[in-house]
Design a protein around this motif. Sequence first.
Motif, mmCIF file in Angstrom:
data_model
loop_
_atom_site.group_PDB
_atom_site.id
_atom_site.type_symbol
_atom_site.label_atom_id
_atom_site.label_comp_id
_atom_site.label_asym_id
_atom_site.label_seq_id
_atom_site.Cartn_x
_atom_site.Cartn_y
_atom_site.Cartn_z
ATOM 1 N N ILE A 92 32.308 63.164 65.348
ATOM 2 C CA ILE A 92 31.842 62.527 66.576
ATOM 3 C C ILE A 92 30.972 63.500 67.385
ATOM 4 C CG2 ILE A 92 32.583 61.556 68.787
ATOM 5 C CD1 ILE A 92 33.001 59.658 66.472
ATOM 6 N N VAL A 93 31.401 64.739 67.495
ATOM 7 C CA VAL A 93 30.628 65.742 68.239
ATOM 8 C C VAL A 93 29.279 65.968 67.565
ATOM 9 C CG1 VAL A 93 30.528 68.194 68.827
ATOM 10 C CG2 VAL A 93 32.594 66.883 69.306
ATOM 11 N N GLY A 94 29.272 66.084 66.250
ATOM 12 C CA GLY A 94 28.018 66.283 65.526
ATOM 13 C C GLY A 94 27.054 65.123 65.726
ATOM 14 N N LEU A 95 27.563 63.898 65.638
ATOM 15 C CA LEU A 95 26.711 62.729 65.853
ATOM 16 C C LEU A 95 26.203 62.667 67.289
ATOM 17 C CD1 LEU A 95 28.646 60.028 63.798
ATOM 18 C CD2 LEU A 95 26.470 61.112 63.219
ATOM 19 N N SER A 96 27.039 63.051 68.233
ATOM 20 C CA SER A 96 26.627 63.055 69.640
ATOM 21 C C SER A 96 25.499 64.057 69.870
ATOM 22 C CB SER A 96 27.803 63.394 70.549
ATOM 23 O OG SER A 96 28.811 62.419 70.423
ATOM 24 N N ILE A 97 25.595 65.225 69.270
ATOM 25 C CA ILE A 97 24.542 66.232 69.406
ATOM 26 C C ILE A 97 23.234 65.708 68.818
ATOM 27 C CG2 ILE A 97 23.776 68.505 68.587
ATOM 28 C CD1 ILE A 97 26.732 69.395 68.903
ATOM 29 N N LEU A 98 23.314 65.085 67.637
ATOM 30 C CA LEU A 98 22.110 64.520 67.032
ATOM 31 C C LEU A 98 21.502 63.424 67.901
ATOM 32 C CD1 LEU A 98 23.088 64.312 63.258
ATOM 33 C CD2 LEU A 98 21.463 65.869 64.340
ATOM 34 N N LEU A 99 22.356 62.605 68.493
ATOM 35 C CA LEU A 99 21.877 61.547 69.376
ATOM 36 C C LEU A 99 21.202 62.132 70.610
ATOM 37 C CD1 LEU A 99 21.745 58.513 70.044
ATOM 38 C CD2 LEU A 99 23.944 58.796 71.188
ATOM 39 N N LEU A 100 21.802 63.149 71.197
ATOM 40 C CA LEU A 100 21.194 63.778 72.374
ATOM 41 C C LEU A 100 19.854 64.425 72.047
ATOM 42 C CD1 LEU A 100 24.312 65.378 74.063
ATOM 43 C CD2 LEU A 100 22.920 63.493 74.917
ATOM 44 N N ILE A 101 19.764 65.075 70.918
ATOM 45 C CA ILE A 101 18.492 65.684 70.510
ATOM 46 C C ILE A 101 17.449 64.596 70.296
ATOM 47 C CG2 ILE A 101 17.332 66.921 68.629
ATOM 48 C CD1 ILE A 101 19.919 68.584 68.352
ATOM 49 N N SER A 102 17.862 63.529 69.631
ATOM 50 C CA SER A 102 16.935 62.432 69.377
ATOM 51 C C SER A 102 16.447 61.808 70.678
ATOM 52 C CB SER A 102 17.637 61.391 68.508
ATOM 53 O OG SER A 102 16.925 60.194 68.483
ATOM 54 N N LEU A 103 17.353 61.582 71.605
ATOM 55 C CA LEU A 103 16.964 60.984 72.887
ATOM 56 C C LEU A 103 16.081 61.927 73.703
ATOM 57 C CD1 LEU A 103 20.255 59.200 73.960
ATOM 58 C CD2 LEU A 103 18.122 58.147 73.188
ATOM 59 N N SER A 104 16.370 63.216 73.669
ATOM 60 C CA SER A 104 15.551 64.157 74.436
ATOM 61 C C SER A 104 14.140 64.241 73.864
ATOM 62 C CB SER A 104 16.205 65.529 74.502
ATOM 63 O OG SER A 104 16.187 66.147 73.251
ATOM 64 N N ILE A 105 14.024 64.160 72.544
ATOM 65 C CA ILE A 105 12.697 64.172 71.923
ATOM 66 C C ILE A 105 11.936 62.919 72.332
ATOM 67 C CG2 ILE A 105 11.490 63.947 69.705
ATOM 68 C CD1 ILE A 105 13.604 65.818 68.526
ATOM 69 N N GLU A 106 12.623 61.789 72.310
ATOM 70 C CA GLU A 106 11.970 60.527 72.656
ATOM 71 C C GLU A 106 11.586 60.462 74.131
ATOM 72 O OE1 GLU A 106 13.173 55.851 72.800
ATOM 73 O OE2 GLU A 106 13.930 57.052 71.138
ATOM 74 N N MET A 107 12.471 60.917 75.004
ATOM 75 C CA MET A 107 12.223 60.793 76.443
ATOM 76 C C MET A 107 11.245 61.835 76.961
ATOM 77 S SD MET A 107 15.961 59.832 77.957
ATOM 78 C CE MET A 107 15.395 59.916 79.625
ATOM 79 N N PHE A 108 11.354 63.046 76.490
ATOM 80 C CA PHE A 108 10.572 64.132 77.072
ATOM 81 C C PHE A 108 9.412 64.567 76.190
ATOM 82 C CE2 PHE A 108 14.927 64.701 78.781
ATOM 83 C CZ PHE A 108 14.646 64.322 80.087
ATOM 84 N N GLY A 109 9.258 63.976 75.041
ATOM 85 C CA GLY A 109 8.124 64.253 74.184
ATOM 86 C C GLY A 109 8.118 65.626 73.563
ATOM 87 N N TYR A 110 9.304 66.202 73.317
ATOM 88 C CA TYR A 110 9.346 67.492 72.623
ATOM 89 C C TYR A 110 8.843 67.319 71.193
ATOM 90 C CZ TYR A 110 12.276 69.273 76.417
ATOM 91 O OH TYR A 110 12.742 69.665 77.626
ATOM 92 N N LEU A 111 8.367 68.369 70.667
ATOM 93 C CA LEU A 111 7.855 68.410 69.306
ATOM 94 C C LEU A 111 6.642 67.505 69.106
ATOM 95 C CD1 LEU A 111 11.230 68.374 67.323
ATOM 96 C CD2 LEU A 111 9.880 70.355 68.003
ATOM 97 N N VAL A 112 5.904 67.246 70.167
ATOM 98 C CA VAL A 112 4.692 66.434 70.079
ATOM 99 C C VAL A 112 3.526 67.335 69.712
ATOM 100 C CG1 VAL A 112 3.085 64.977 71.353
ATOM 101 C CG2 VAL A 112 5.547 64.737 71.713
ATOM 102 N N GLN A 113 2.808 66.952 68.702
ATOM 103 C CA GLN A 113 1.626 67.707 68.276
ATOM 104 C C GLN A 113 0.396 67.237 69.064
ATOM 105 O OE1 GLN A 113 1.641 70.188 66.001
ATOM 106 N NE2 GLN A 113 3.862 69.983 65.802
ATOM 107 N N ASP A 114 -0.407 68.162 69.515
ATOM 108 C CA ASP A 114 -1.623 67.795 70.248
ATOM 109 C C ASP A 114 -2.775 67.603 69.309
ATOM 110 O OD1 ASP A 114 -0.523 67.675 72.711
ATOM 111 O OD2 ASP A 114 -0.842 69.823 73.105
#
Length: 58
Positions: free
Chosen positions: A36-58
């Motif tokens: 559960i903790v591992g899945l939660s971490i993956l979900l948080l990383i996924s949401l942060s990438i989607e919301m804040f645009g991390y790892l976006v290539q210019d």
Amino acid sequence: MAKSIQNLDKGYQSEISYQQKMIKNLQHWQSFFSMIVGLSILLLISLSIEMFGYLVQD
């Protein structure tokens, strides 16, 4: 006296058996919570990438 020792031995054996079952149960719960903790971490990383645009290539 012999009866008392047999009762004591039987009590020790039942306690050992009970503790072995509890250790197995604890291992299952620990695995479940770790998953559960591992899945939660993956979900948080996924949401942060989607919301804040991390790892976006210019």
